[in-house]
Motif scaffolding. Sequence first.
Motif, mmCIF file in Angstrom:
data_model
loop_
_atom_site.group_PDB
_atom_site.id
_atom_site.type_symbol
_atom_site.label_atom_id
_atom_site.label_comp_id
_atom_site.label_asym_id
_atom_site.label_seq_id
_atom_site.Cartn_x
_atom_site.Cartn_y
_atom_site.Cartn_z
ATOM 1 N N SER A 96 40.367 62.693 -10.857
ATOM 2 C CA SER A 96 40.473 62.123 -9.693
ATOM 3 C C SER A 96 41.621 61.163 -9.668
ATOM 4 N N SER A 97 41.658 60.210 -8.858
ATOM 5 C CA SER A 97 42.550 59.118 -8.484
ATOM 6 C C SER A 97 42.414 58.266 -9.788
ATOM 7 N N ARG A 98 41.363 58.386 -10.422
ATOM 8 C CA ARG A 98 41.346 57.213 -11.621
ATOM 9 C C ARG A 98 41.927 57.707 -12.915
ATOM 10 N N GLY A 99 42.293 59.094 -12.775
ATOM 11 C CA GLY A 99 43.042 59.623 -14.085
ATOM 12 C C GLY A 99 44.651 59.661 -13.818
ATOM 13 N N ALA A 100 45.338 59.852 -14.767
ATOM 14 C CA ALA A 100 46.826 60.051 -14.628
ATOM 15 C C ALA A 100 47.429 60.929 -15.748
ATOM 16 N N PHE A 101 48.450 61.534 -15.617
ATOM 17 C CA PHE A 101 49.299 62.293 -16.525
ATOM 18 C C PHE A 101 50.455 61.979 -16.709
ATOM 19 N N ARG A 102 51.094 62.035 -18.108
ATOM 20 C CA ARG A 102 52.377 61.865 -18.545
ATOM 21 C C ARG A 102 53.140 63.174 -18.600
ATOM 22 N N LEU A 103 54.063 63.116 -17.359
ATOM 23 C CA LEU A 103 54.961 64.034 -17.182
ATOM 24 C C LEU A 103 56.200 64.225 -17.992
ATOM 25 N N LEU A 104 56.159 65.004 -18.945
ATOM 26 C CA LEU A 104 57.319 64.958 -19.971
ATOM 27 C C LEU A 104 58.694 65.478 -19.343
ATOM 28 N N LYS A 105 58.611 66.468 -18.236
ATOM 29 C CA LYS A 105 59.631 67.153 -17.671
ATOM 30 C C LYS A 105 60.537 66.280 -16.927
ATOM 31 N N LEU A 106 59.927 65.280 -16.587
ATOM 32 C CA LEU A 106 60.609 64.069 -15.755
ATOM 33 C C LEU A 106 61.225 62.691 -16.697
ATOM 34 N N GLU A 107 61.039 63.025 -17.856
ATOM 35 C CA GLU A 107 61.593 61.913 -18.510
ATOM 36 C C GLU A 107 62.864 62.516 -19.221
ATOM 37 N N ASP A 108 63.747 61.534 -19.867
ATOM 38 C CA ASP A 108 64.910 61.780 -20.442
ATOM 39 C C ASP A 108 64.620 61.689 -21.970
ATOM 40 N N SER A 109 64.671 62.634 -22.845
ATOM 41 C CA SER A 109 64.489 62.431 -24.198
ATOM 42 C C SER A 109 65.432 61.463 -25.022
ATOM 43 N N ASN A 110 66.413 61.181 -24.267
ATOM 44 C CA ASN A 110 67.502 60.128 -24.957
ATOM 45 C C ASN A 110 66.707 58.712 -24.766
ATOM 46 N N TYR A 111 65.767 58.654 -23.721
ATOM 47 C CA TYR A 111 65.046 57.317 -23.680
ATOM 48 C C TYR A 111 63.701 57.194 -23.790
ATOM 49 N N PRO A 112 63.131 57.486 -24.873
ATOM 50 C CA PRO A 112 61.751 57.849 -25.393
ATOM 51 C C PRO A 112 60.878 56.837 -24.606
ATOM 52 N N ASN A 113 61.151 55.397 -24.485
ATOM 53 C CA ASN A 113 60.546 54.421 -23.801
ATOM 54 C C ASN A 113 60.330 54.374 -22.475
ATOM 55 N N LYS A 114 61.141 55.170 -21.731
ATOM 56 C CA LYS A 114 61.144 55.427 -20.509
ATOM 57 C C LYS A 114 60.236 56.593 -20.069
ATOM 58 N N ARG A 115 58.924 56.212 -19.917
ATOM 59 C CA ARG A 115 57.880 57.376 -19.511
ATOM 60 C C ARG A 115 57.640 57.421 -18.058
ATOM 61 N N THR A 116 57.339 58.714 -17.632
ATOM 62 C CA THR A 116 56.615 58.872 -16.378
ATOM 63 C C THR A 116 55.390 59.192 -16.331
ATOM 64 N N ILE A 117 54.454 58.409 -15.603
ATOM 65 C CA ILE A 117 53.197 58.684 -15.368
ATOM 66 C C ILE A 117 52.574 58.839 -13.890
ATOM 67 N N LEU A 118 52.001 59.674 -13.713
ATOM 68 C CA LEU A 118 51.752 59.566 -12.159
ATOM 69 C C LEU A 118 50.058 59.995 -11.992
ATOM 70 N N SER A 119 49.468 59.397 -10.948
ATOM 71 C CA SER A 119 47.837 59.660 -10.865
ATOM 72 C C SER A 119 47.882 60.440 -9.441
ATOM 73 N N PRO A 120 47.020 61.542 -9.514
ATOM 74 C CA PRO A 120 46.633 62.265 -8.396
ATOM 75 C C PRO A 120 45.530 61.910 -7.802
ATOM 76 N N ASP A 121 45.145 62.378 -6.502
ATOM 77 C CA ASP A 121 43.959 62.269 -5.807
ATOM 78 C C ASP A 121 42.778 63.282 -6.483
ATOM 79 N N CYS A 122 43.292 64.511 -6.958
ATOM 80 C CA CYS A 122 42.493 65.468 -7.500
ATOM 81 C C CYS A 122 43.493 66.524 -8.167
ATOM 82 N N ALA A 123 43.139 66.714 -9.240
ATOM 83 C CA ALA A 123 43.914 67.501 -10.160
ATOM 84 C C ALA A 123 43.044 68.492 -11.028
#
Length: 235
Positions: A96-123
């Motif tokens: 639910s919206s209280r959870g979140a996922f790290r989305l590796l395809k939206l990250e640049d492997s050259n910058y490992p500290n710049k992560r992308t994490i999104l939370s959905p209403d339902c997934a």
Amino acid sequence: MATVQKQVKGSDSEIVNFLLSLDPPRIIIPDCDPEQFEKFISVNSRFLRISLIEGQLEIMPPLPVHIESSAGECQINFQVCRWCEDNENLVGVISSSRGAFRLLKLEDSNYPNKRTILSPDCAVVLKDRWDSLTDDAKRTSYPPVAPNFVIELLSKYDSAQLLHKKMLQWVNAGVDEAISIDLNMDPSEVRIYSFDPDANKVVWDTKEDSVEVRSRVLEGFVLNMQKVRRSMYLH
């Protein structure tokens, strides 16, 4: 991490109007590394809507939780959970919206500290995709996997433009089917986003005043939009 602080005085409605007047209506903190993100989450209430996009922290202002959108989200999750119970052999995890996922395809492997994490209403992450993770990855706060299926419900305080951008991000990250629901419009609008390999881009199918929404990813799942509307007192 930079600190953003501003005092706003006035009635509740005046404060809400001020927050909605921000363009876009969010607070941006650049260069947020994973450790800072974890600290921010640990000391702030979960009612804040927070995303991490390539190391940039995006915070939606703490607008009031509107009972209609909250009830609609609950009804959507109820219907999806019921499908998951009936098809537990196909399901890895539901969120639910209280959870979140790290989305590796939206990250640049050259910058490992710049992560992308999104939370959905339902997934929903289906079993095959979920089981591709290691046990350690499954136990992390933000599993590094894109859900197979996502639903987002636009509340009366949300920005339709920002939601559209988020839906594009979900699909570009590997989500097979991402559904946005806007019941504030007249007629209401449902968009079903997916990736078209022939066109090599994200596409979406728009439906107005839908009675139901059939999933192409969760076999046999049909979202009853009339129940969602009733739960939100929209008859």
